[in-house]
Design a protein around this motif. Structure first.
Motif, short mmCIF file in Angstrom:
data_model
loop_
_atom_site.label_atom_id
_atom_site.label_comp_id
_atom_site.label_asym_id
_atom_site.label_seq_id
_atom_site.Cartn_x
_atom_site.Cartn_y
_atom_site.Cartn_z
N TRP A 54 -23.62 -6.78 -18.67
CA TRP A 54 -22.67 -5.72 -18.32
C TRP A 54 -23.32 -4.36 -18.54
O TRP A 54 -24.20 -4.22 -19.38
CB TRP A 54 -21.36 -5.83 -19.13
CG TRP A 54 -21.54 -5.72 -20.63
CD1 TRP A 54 -21.85 -6.73 -21.50
CD2 TRP A 54 -21.45 -4.53 -21.42
NE1 TRP A 54 -21.94 -6.24 -22.78
CE2 TRP A 54 -21.70 -4.89 -22.76
CE3 TRP A 54 -21.17 -3.19 -21.12
CZ2 TRP A 54 -21.69 -3.96 -23.81
CZ3 TRP A 54 -21.16 -2.26 -22.17
CH2 TRP A 54 -21.41 -2.67 -23.49
N ALA A 55 -22.89 -3.40 -17.76
CA ALA A 55 -23.36 -2.01 -17.92
C ALA A 55 -22.29 -1.08 -17.37
O ALA A 55 -21.78 -1.30 -16.27
CB ALA A 55 -24.68 -1.79 -17.19
N PHE A 61 -19.32 0.37 -12.65
CA PHE A 61 -19.81 -0.56 -13.66
C PHE A 61 -20.20 -1.88 -13.00
O PHE A 61 -19.80 -2.18 -11.88
CB PHE A 61 -18.80 -0.77 -14.79
CG PHE A 61 -17.47 -1.35 -14.36
CD1 PHE A 61 -17.28 -2.72 -14.27
CD2 PHE A 61 -16.40 -0.52 -14.08
CE1 PHE A 61 -16.07 -3.25 -13.90
CE2 PHE A 61 -15.17 -1.03 -13.71
CZ PHE A 61 -15.00 -2.40 -13.61
N HIS A 121 -28.84 -4.70 -16.70
CA HIS A 121 -29.18 -4.03 -17.96
C HIS A 121 -30.15 -2.87 -17.79
O HIS A 121 -30.20 -1.98 -18.64
CB HIS A 121 -29.68 -5.05 -18.98
CG HIS A 121 -28.58 -5.92 -19.49
ND1 HIS A 121 -28.82 -7.12 -20.13
CD2 HIS A 121 -27.23 -5.77 -19.45
CE1 HIS A 121 -27.66 -7.66 -20.46
NE2 HIS A 121 -26.68 -6.86 -20.05
N ASN A 123 -29.87 -0.77 -15.28
CA ASN A 123 -29.14 0.27 -14.55
C ASN A 123 -29.09 1.61 -15.28
O ASN A 123 -29.34 2.65 -14.65
CB ASN A 123 -27.72 -0.21 -14.23
CG ASN A 123 -27.53 -0.44 -12.76
OD1 ASN A 123 -27.05 0.43 -12.05
ND2 ASN A 123 -27.94 -1.62 -12.30
N PRO A 124 -28.77 1.68 -16.57
CA PRO A 124 -28.73 2.98 -17.25
C PRO A 124 -30.08 3.69 -17.27
O PRO A 124 -30.14 4.92 -17.24
CB PRO A 124 -28.27 2.62 -18.67
CG PRO A 124 -27.53 1.34 -18.51
CD PRO A 124 -28.27 0.60 -17.43
N TYR A 139 -28.39 1.83 -26.65
CA TYR A 139 -27.37 2.39 -25.76
C TYR A 139 -26.11 1.53 -25.87
O TYR A 139 -26.15 0.33 -25.58
CB TYR A 139 -27.92 2.42 -24.33
CG TYR A 139 -26.97 2.99 -23.31
CD1 TYR A 139 -26.58 4.33 -23.36
CD2 TYR A 139 -26.45 2.20 -22.29
CE1 TYR A 139 -25.71 4.86 -22.42
CE2 TYR A 139 -25.60 2.73 -21.34
CZ TYR A 139 -25.22 4.06 -21.42
OH TYR A 139 -24.35 4.57 -20.49
N TRP A 141 -23.34 1.27 -24.15
CA TRP A 141 -22.52 0.95 -22.98
C TRP A 141 -23.23 -0.01 -22.03
O TRP A 141 -23.08 0.07 -20.82
CB TRP A 141 -22.09 2.24 -22.28
CG TRP A 141 -21.58 3.24 -23.26
CD1 TRP A 141 -22.09 4.49 -23.52
CD2 TRP A 141 -20.48 3.09 -24.16
NE1 TRP A 141 -21.38 5.10 -24.52
CE2 TRP A 141 -20.38 4.26 -24.93
CE3 TRP A 141 -19.56 2.05 -24.42
CZ2 TRP A 141 -19.41 4.44 -25.92
CZ3 TRP A 141 -18.60 2.22 -25.40
CH2 TRP A 141 -18.52 3.40 -26.13
N CYS A 142 -23.98 -0.91 -22.61
CA CYS A 142 -24.76 -1.89 -21.84
C CYS A 142 -25.00 -3.10 -22.75
O CYS A 142 -25.12 -2.95 -23.96
CB CYS A 142 -26.07 -1.23 -21.43
SG CYS A 142 -27.33 -2.32 -20.79
N HIS A 144 -27.63 -4.99 -23.08
CA HIS A 144 -29.02 -5.27 -23.45
C HIS A 144 -29.21 -5.41 -24.96
O HIS A 144 -29.79 -6.37 -25.44
CB HIS A 144 -29.92 -4.17 -22.89
CG HIS A 144 -31.35 -4.26 -23.30
ND1 HIS A 144 -32.18 -5.27 -22.88
CD2 HIS A 144 -32.11 -3.47 -24.12
CE1 HIS A 144 -33.38 -5.11 -23.41
NE2 HIS A 144 -33.36 -4.03 -24.16
#
Length: 197
Positions: A54-55, A61, A121, A123-124, A139, A141-142, A144
């Protein structure tokens, strides 16, 4: 023009992408992100749905989900409707939050699963939200960092993802981390236009 029917049965692994209407943010601040992840966590447990990646970005998202007993449409309806209602109340707005319906792409092989985990993962980093790969594990909000054993979130079915790299968890984490690092230099093999709608 009628929409094409989705392939949606319990047990299918699907890459889900949801975008904000007119590319507007669906997460304004960390409170919104926590609200969304809290809803996601509850639904994963209630519906026996596995999450493999998820990210969260500002305007969209990504989720990699495998509902076990419900259809993805049921899961997403509850997630998106509940979140949109709270978001609109909190930000004193009305109307649609999300652009069209969510996009879902069926994943039908282990190799594609790993490519999707890496794609989601990274993406950010690729979006410039996280400056360097080394910072991605911290981070929040992901997913990873979760796969590396950092942070307290338990959204990802980590054992299932890491088992593709090794049986011993510490070895699997090192190989997973190398797999992610290798993905920075290589172009993504993920095709977002293939599969479902």
């Amino acid at each position: 023009m009628p929409r094409n029917a989705r392939i949606d049965i319990p047990g299918l692994l699907q890459h889900v992408i949801v975008r904000g209407i007119e590319k507007r943010p669906v997460f304004v601040d960390d409170h919104d992100r926590e609200e969304f992840l809290s809803r996601l966590s509850l639904l994963l447990k209630e519906t026996s749905t596995d999450c493999f990646a998820w990210a969260l970005l500002d305007s969209h998202f990504h989720l990699l989900l495998q509902p076990r007993i419900v259809k993805l449409a049921h899961f997403m309806r509850r997630l998106l409707t509940g979140y949109a209602v709270v978001f609109n109340l909190r930000h004193e707005r009305a109307g649609h939050l999300f652009q069209n319906r969510y996009k879902s792409i069926v994943c039908d092989s282990d190799a594609y699963l790993l490519e999707l985990v890496r794609y989601i993962h990274l993406n950010p980093v690729r979006a410039g939200i996280v400056a360097k790969l080394e910072a991605l594990s911290g981070y929040p909000w992901c997913g990873h960092g979760e796969l590396l054993g950092k942070g307290s979130r338990k959204l990802i079915s980590a054992d299932e993802v890491l088992s593709h790299f090794a049986q011993q968890r510490s070895v699997a984490r090192k190989r997973y981390e190398q797999f992610i690092t290798d993905g920075i230099a290589a172009p993504s093999k993920v095709k977002l236009s293939a599969g479902g709608k």
